[in-house]
Design a protein around this motif. Structure first.
Motif, mmCIF file in Angstrom:
data_model
loop_
_atom_site.group_PDB
_atom_site.id
_atom_site.type_symbol
_atom_site.label_atom_id
_atom_site.label_comp_id
_atom_site.label_asym_id
_atom_site.label_seq_id
_atom_site.Cartn_x
_atom_site.Cartn_y
_atom_site.Cartn_z
ATOM 1 N N ILE A 284 -2.541 -4.300 -9.937
ATOM 2 C CA ILE A 284 -2.108 -3.807 -8.631
ATOM 3 C C ILE A 284 -1.589 -2.359 -8.714
ATOM 4 O O ILE A 284 -1.507 -1.675 -7.698
ATOM 5 N N THR A 285 -1.283 -1.888 -9.934
ATOM 6 C CA THR A 285 -0.800 -0.508 -10.034
ATOM 7 C C THR A 285 -1.954 0.498 -10.124
ATOM 8 O O THR A 285 -1.719 1.695 -10.084
ATOM 9 N N LEU B 105 1.205 9.189 -8.107
ATOM 10 C CA LEU B 105 0.624 10.375 -7.489
ATOM 11 C C LEU B 105 1.290 11.676 -7.931
ATOM 12 O O LEU B 105 0.622 12.715 -8.078
ATOM 13 N N SER C 6 -6.833 12.292 -0.489
ATOM 14 C CA SER C 6 -6.666 13.265 0.583
ATOM 15 C C SER C 6 -5.445 14.140 0.349
ATOM 16 O O SER C 6 -5.264 15.152 1.017
ATOM 17 N N LEU C 7 -4.596 13.769 -0.582
ATOM 18 C CA LEU C 7 -3.352 14.507 -0.841
ATOM 19 C C LEU C 7 -3.475 15.489 -1.999
ATOM 20 O O LEU C 7 -2.552 16.235 -2.294
ATOM 21 N N LEU C 8 -4.609 15.467 -2.679
ATOM 22 C CA LEU C 8 -4.790 16.397 -3.796
ATOM 23 C C LEU C 8 -4.992 17.812 -3.274
ATOM 24 O O LEU C 8 -5.219 18.029 -2.086
ATOM 25 N N PHE C 9 -4.923 18.771 -4.189
ATOM 26 C CA PHE C 9 -5.181 20.154 -3.794
ATOM 27 C C PHE C 9 -6.261 20.732 -4.675
ATOM 28 O O PHE C 9 -6.056 20.874 -5.872
ATOM 29 N N LEU D 243 -4.428 8.647 -2.612
ATOM 30 C CA LEU D 243 -4.177 9.896 -3.329
ATOM 31 C C LEU D 243 -5.158 11.003 -2.968
ATOM 32 O O LEU D 243 -4.804 12.188 -2.905
ATOM 33 N N PHE E 106 -6.003 7.502 -16.098
ATOM 34 C CA PHE E 106 -5.891 8.943 -15.962
ATOM 35 C C PHE E 106 -5.700 9.613 -17.326
ATOM 36 O O PHE E 106 -6.289 10.654 -17.610
ATOM 37 N N HIS F 154 -8.840 23.420 -13.040
ATOM 38 C CA HIS F 154 -7.720 24.330 -12.754
ATOM 39 C C HIS F 154 -7.276 25.036 -14.044
ATOM 40 O O HIS F 154 -7.081 26.235 -14.100
ATOM 41 N N PRO G 293 -4.169 -1.955 -4.185
ATOM 42 C CA PRO G 293 -3.243 -2.361 -3.119
ATOM 43 C C PRO G 293 -3.920 -2.537 -1.757
ATOM 44 O O PRO G 293 -3.600 -3.462 -1.007
ATOM 45 N N LEU G 294 -4.901 -1.675 -1.440
ATOM 46 C CA LEU G 294 -5.566 -1.807 -0.143
ATOM 47 C C LEU G 294 -6.408 -3.078 -0.068
ATOM 48 O O LEU G 294 -6.463 -3.743 0.964
ATOM 49 N N PRO H 156 3.698 -0.971 -5.750
ATOM 50 C CA PRO H 156 2.916 -1.687 -6.770
ATOM 51 C C PRO H 156 3.622 -1.782 -8.131
ATOM 52 O O PRO H 156 3.558 -2.813 -8.794
ATOM 53 N N THR I 231 0.820 -1.216 0.000
ATOM 54 C CA THR I 231 0.000 0.000 0.000
ATOM 55 C C THR I 231 0.856 1.269 0.000
ATOM 56 O O THR I 231 0.314 2.358 -0.115
ATOM 57 N N HIS J 103 -7.905 18.731 -12.619
ATOM 58 C CA HIS J 103 -6.833 19.333 -13.417
ATOM 59 C C HIS J 103 -7.410 20.226 -14.508
ATOM 60 O O HIS J 103 -6.943 21.332 -14.743
ATOM 61 N N THR K 247 -9.769 13.317 -10.387
ATOM 62 C CA THR K 247 -8.499 14.043 -10.408
ATOM 63 C C THR K 247 -8.287 14.709 -11.765
ATOM 64 O O THR K 247 -7.858 15.864 -11.853
ATOM 65 N N HIS L 244 1.855 20.504 1.109
ATOM 66 C CA HIS L 244 0.659 20.872 1.871
ATOM 67 C C HIS L 244 0.981 21.960 2.888
ATOM 68 O O HIS L 244 0.247 22.934 3.039
#
Lengths: 342, 342
Positions: B69-70, A270, B272-275, B270, B214, B250, B75-76, A75, A70, B247, B243, A247
């Protein structure tokens, strides 16, 4: 010690044909049989042991041990291994070690119980007993070992490259985040970055970190800007940590890359999706998995042909090939544009 | 048909004790032995087959087949499966199908050749022959099947939830991105969203997509804002697609969430890490893997006790338990704040 290949070559036939003759496992023309038997006699070849090894029913299983699937770096490594193994009709027993010694030992034990013919491991301790005792080939992945086959990226060069690129783009107050002490590739890249900064006589600070977890990285990112508020360039220990720094920079109202440039390490999927997209040092994770699989397959084939004639594989005629793959700078938008290459 | 458990219960001893008596594999007190033998006779228990099944050396291997898996969703799932299997001393042979029928068949074949005792598969076709023919238990993961044990999240409810939350936060021109037609969970969530919008009499458009890649999603995101420029709310088919929409928003200078709100699906790491961090419908991927492993272990244990006495497991006394896990809305910053719950 004569090998089956030498017999085949001497007789002018294939290894498979020699095997068929020795094991009486299939039709061989009478003339061919005589040629093979003559070669066996002439070269004083002792076929029984090798024949046994060649024809003993071998599994097509290999063991793959990674720290944690994870973590978004792994991966792609796993996929590289799997794709090449799949092409070659090997199957993978997969486990996560969590960098926990007992889990690692348990997995190695059960790999053996399940009759794997080789192991790929991203361990933090390639010198551990459980590897030294293995009677099957092992390849260390994303880890360097002086004594054993391994596949890894050129971390020291990656660190130097990160420092060069951030300096060339004008950062003067750089903070380097030092990755976990027990992970050698993290130390390699840190050493590379620091050496480069010292040679360039650029001021830098160091923030030590103990994991690649995003949650913890958020705290180190705060520490970084608290202790070194003038920082205008961050060389992060990996992309996850770089994300946490981004962040925190956003939170503090700092503009990226105008106020602070940030360079990560790894190029996980990511990184191109962040805002702004992260400049980073790319480790070719998929290729590393692919190469590790290829190396292991080669070692398995060697060991199956000659195991019986070589009492201890690890102290034997085999060299210990290791593969170091190149890294490169991926320029995105957390670093400023410069024309210094032209 | 009498089971070993019934014999044990009747004799007032453990199943292990019954096995020791039947198989003469260990010391049993003479009185106990007599009780067990009496129970066997009384219940007309046919011990030999079951004993063979219980004592035949079983592998502790299970097969796990995932699409890729990628893809950051898997993965989770894999980790949930692995953790529970590891706790129960099972090991995993792992493969990626790439949703390719031939690869899927190849993996199923080699799982069997490697003597796995059960399979967990995220296939797009649970009704495929290769599963119907299996003589070992199979659990479908992240896939629904009417006839077979499966573990999945409540996609239809997830879709409704996404629509409710985006409407409650004021979007009036909603575009729903419809996920790939061949992936049933994608269709479930799409149907849920559309039903909810129709009930609420909210205008909506649909953009059809054919993958979760993506790269392709970038094109659909462009199409979305080209064809439906007034869109002020996007229900994306998953987080990766969300995502890409972020983009593009934006790029067009649209403010998120003021000009356009965006809701994803999955809650991959990913997100929670985006902006800004992505609001999304969370599927409990780790828990789904964990539950699938638990269900498979249960089926394996049932099959090993009774296999010999039940000719065809799949048409037998066993029910086909399926586990549907709940989804929930994760409020982050691509949706506006409202107080409508209070």
């Amino acid at each position: 010690m004569t090998t089956i290949k030498q017999v085949a070559s001497f007789a002018g036939v294939s290894v498979a044909t020699v095997s068929r003759v020795i094991n009486e496992t299939g039709y061989v023309h009478e003339d061919t049989r005589r040629k093979v038997e003559a070669a066996v006699k002439q070269l004083n070849y002792k076929p029984n042991e090798v024949a046994r090894s060649l024809y003993k029913k071998k599994s097509r299983l290999i063991g793959l041990l990674l720290p944690d699937i994870t973590n978004p770096y792994f991966p792609l490594l796993a996929r590289g291994v799997e794709d090449r193994m799949q092409e070659n009709d090997f199957r993978i027993i997969f486990g996560n070690s969590d960098e926990d010694r007992q889990k690692e030992l348990d997995y190695m034990d059960t790999f053996i119980q399940n009759n794997v013919v080789g192991v790929i491991s991203s361990t933090n301790d390639p010198n551990a007993d459980c590897y030294a005792k293995l009677k099957i080939p092992v390849v260390f992945l994303d880890r360097t070992s002086n004594d054993s086959p391994s596949v890894y990226a050129d971390g020291a060069h990656g660190g130097r490259l990160a420092a060069q690129e951030i300096v060339a783009r004008g950062s003067k107050q750089i903070t380097v985040m030092q990755g976990p002490a027990h992970i050698r590739p993290a130390q390699d890249r840190f050493r590379g970055a620091v050496e480069e900064l010292q040679q360039s006589s650029i001021a830098y600070h160091v923030v030590k970190t103990t994991s690649f977890s995003f949650k913890e990285a958020e705290l180190w990112a705060k520490e970084l800007f608290n202790k070194h508020p003038d920082t205008d360039g961050v060389i992060a220990s990996n992309d996850i940590v770089a994300t946490a720094v981004m962040h925190e920079a956003h939170r503090l109202g700092k503009k990226i890359p105008d106020d602070v440039q940030i360079i990560g390490f790894d190029d996980i999927p990511l990184s191109s999706l962040l805002f702004p997209p992260l400049s980073t040092i790319r480790q070719p994770a998929y290729e590393m998995g692919w190469e590790a699989a290829g190396l292991l397959i080669q070692l398995i084939e060697q060991s199956q042909v000659t195991k019986s004639s070589v009492p201890n594989l690890h102290s034997s005629i085999f060299t210990h090939p290791s593969i170091q793959l190149p890294v490169k700078f991926i320029e995105r938008e957390t670093t400023r544009k410069v024309d210094y290459h032209g």
